[in-house]
Design a protein around this motif. Structure first.
Motif, PDB file in Angstrom:
ATOM      1  N   VAL A 175      58.861  90.975   0.854  1.00  0.00           N
ATOM      2  CA  VAL A 175      57.872  91.543   1.728  1.00  0.00           C
ATOM      3  C   VAL A 175      58.169  91.521   3.190  1.00  0.00           C
ATOM      4  N   GLN A 176      57.744  92.207   3.766  1.00  0.00           N
ATOM      5  CA  GLN A 176      58.044  92.361   5.248  1.00  0.00           C
ATOM      6  C   GLN A 176      57.322  91.463   5.950  1.00  0.00           C
ATOM      7  N   ALA A 177      57.746  91.034   7.136  1.00  0.00           N
ATOM      8  CA  ALA A 177      57.176  89.908   8.191  1.00  0.00           C
ATOM      9  C   ALA A 177      55.764  90.609   8.371  1.00  0.00           C
ATOM     10  N   GLY A 178      54.804  89.315   8.414  1.00  0.00           N
ATOM     11  CA  GLY A 178      53.421  90.072   8.625  1.00  0.00           C
ATOM     12  C   GLY A 178      52.677  90.274   7.288  1.00  0.00           C
ATOM     13  N   GLY A 179      53.381  90.414   6.431  1.00  0.00           N
ATOM     14  CA  GLY A 179      52.657  90.815   5.068  1.00  0.00           C
ATOM     15  C   GLY A 179      52.356  89.693   4.337  1.00  0.00           C
ATOM     16  N   SER A 180      51.525  90.142   3.149  1.00  0.00           N
ATOM     17  CA  SER A 180      50.929  88.928   2.396  1.00  0.00           C
ATOM     18  C   SER A 180      51.551  88.895   0.877  1.00  0.00           C
ATOM     19  N   LEU A 181      51.499  87.720   0.360  1.00  0.00           N
ATOM     20  CA  LEU A 181      51.874  87.584  -1.131  1.00  0.00           C
ATOM     21  C   LEU A 181      51.078  86.357  -1.688  1.00  0.00           C
ATOM     22  N   ARG A 182      50.821  86.665  -2.968  1.00  0.00           N
ATOM     23  CA  ARG A 182      49.883  85.620  -3.784  1.00  0.00           C
ATOM     24  C   ARG A 182      50.851  85.061  -4.747  1.00  0.00           C
ATOM     25  N   LEU A 183      51.241  83.637  -4.870  1.00  0.00           N
ATOM     26  CA  LEU A 183      51.922  83.209  -5.902  1.00  0.00           C
ATOM     27  C   LEU A 183      50.830  82.555  -7.068  1.00  0.00           C
ATOM     28  N   SER A 184      51.331  82.459  -8.152  1.00  0.00           N
ATOM     29  CA  SER A 184      50.442  81.862  -9.254  1.00  0.00           C
ATOM     30  C   SER A 184      51.273  80.825  -9.804  1.00  0.00           C
ATOM     31  N   CYS A 185      50.468  79.708 -10.446  1.00  0.00           N
ATOM     32  CA  CYS A 185      51.124  78.515 -11.100  1.00  0.00           C
ATOM     33  C   CYS A 185      50.459  78.375 -12.166  1.00  0.00           C
ATOM     34  N   ALA A 186      50.771  78.775 -13.281  1.00  0.00           N
ATOM     35  CA  ALA A 186      50.024  78.575 -14.784  1.00  0.00           C
ATOM     36  C   ALA A 186      50.375  77.303 -15.142  1.00  0.00           C
ATOM     37  N   ASN A 223      49.498  84.608   3.861  1.00  0.00           N
ATOM     38  CA  ASN A 223      49.458  85.638   4.811  1.00  0.00           C
ATOM     39  C   ASN A 223      50.267  85.383   5.944  1.00  0.00           C
ATOM     40  N   SER A 224      50.206  86.346   6.731  1.00  0.00           N
ATOM     41  CA  SER A 224      51.021  86.404   8.123  1.00  0.00           C
ATOM     42  C   SER A 224      52.709  85.959   8.017  1.00  0.00           C
ATOM     43  N   LEU A 225      53.062  86.487   6.877  1.00  0.00           N
ATOM     44  CA  LEU A 225      54.627  85.897   6.403  1.00  0.00           C
ATOM     45  C   LEU A 225      55.352  86.091   7.589  1.00  0.00           C
ATOM     46  N   LYS A 226      56.333  84.945   7.733  1.00  0.00           N
ATOM     47  CA  LYS A 226      57.585  85.076   8.704  1.00  0.00           C
ATOM     48  C   LYS A 226      58.808  84.765   7.860  1.00  0.00           C
ATOM     49  N   SER A 227      59.739  85.349   8.794  1.00  0.00           N
ATOM     50  CA  SER A 227      61.168  85.463   8.165  1.00  0.00           C
ATOM     51  C   SER A 227      61.401  83.892   7.669  1.00  0.00           C
ATOM     52  N   GLU A 228      61.011  82.917   8.260  1.00  0.00           N
ATOM     53  CA  GLU A 228      61.066  81.731   8.013  1.00  0.00           C
ATOM     54  C   GLU A 228      60.498  80.950   6.664  1.00  0.00           C
ATOM     55  N   LEU A 281      61.334  83.365  -6.149  1.00  0.00           N
ATOM     56  CA  LEU A 281      61.819  83.576  -4.846  1.00  0.00           C
ATOM     57  C   LEU A 281      60.793  84.452  -3.899  1.00  0.00           C
ATOM     58  N   VAL A 282      60.844  84.165  -2.765  1.00  0.00           N
ATOM     59  CA  VAL A 282      59.911  84.885  -1.829  1.00  0.00           C
ATOM     60  C   VAL A 282      61.081  85.277  -0.578  1.00  0.00           C
ATOM     61  N   THR A 283      61.178  86.466  -0.404  1.00  0.00           N
ATOM     62  CA  THR A 283      61.838  86.922   0.580  1.00  0.00           C
ATOM     63  C   THR A 283      61.159  87.569   1.748  1.00  0.00           C
ATOM     64  N   VAL A 284      61.315  87.258   2.920  1.00  0.00           N
ATOM     65  CA  VAL A 284      60.460  87.801   4.229  1.00  0.00           C
ATOM     66  C   VAL A 284      61.574  88.322   4.984  1.00  0.00           C
ATOM     67  N   SER A 285      61.333  89.920   5.055  1.00  0.00           N
ATOM     68  CA  SER A 285      62.306  90.587   5.968  1.00  0.00           C
ATOM     69  C   SER A 285      61.587  90.850   7.230  1.00  0.00           C
ATOM     70  N   SER A 286      62.662  90.749   8.298  1.00  0.00           N
ATOM     71  CA  SER A 286      62.209  90.826   9.529  1.00  0.00           C
ATOM     72  C   SER A 286      62.242  92.170  10.064  1.00  0.00           C
TER      73      SER A 286
END
Length: 125
Positions: free
Chosen positions: A12-23, A84-89, A120-125
């Protein structure tokens, strides 16, 4: 047998969002603590959010507070992490963890008996 299955990671790009699930299966969901941890390359595993499923108490690390939300769907035995508001870090492998009781130190990995495989979550800047 207790099993945790984490999913939802991706790029995802920086500033974007993802939702993780844990079943979660094999655990008395209404009386347990579920947490999300993450581990970036070369860094220690970090506890970032925890929910106690009997009363939906939540707690967050300072690094994600205000950006991430942990929530539980007891009917589906699933815990979500809305990011939300994902950052590269925020780039890391994210793990969910569970225990049958409220942990004394929620962000300590050794407080949890059960772990998922990581996503794995990868945030691109």
């Amino acid at each position: 047998e207790v099993q945790l299955q984490a999913s939802g990671g991706g790029l995802v790009q920086a500033g974007g969002s993802l939702r993780l699930s844990c079943a979660v299966s094999g655990l008395t969901f209404g009386n347990s603590a579920i947490a999300w941890f993450r581990q970036a390359p070369g860094k220690e595993r970090e506890g970032i959010a925890c929910i106690v499923s009997d009363n939906d108490d939540t707690v967050y690390s300072d690094s994600v507070k205000g950006r991430f939300t942990i929530a539980s769907d007891n009917a589906k035995n699933t815990v979500y992490l809305q990011m939300n508001s994902l950052k590269s870090e925020d780039t890391a492998v994210y793990y969910c963890a569970a225990d049958q009781s409220r942990p004394l130190r929620w962000s300590a990995a050794d407080m949890y008996a059960y772990w998922g495989q990581g996503t794995l979550v990868t945030v691109s800047s």
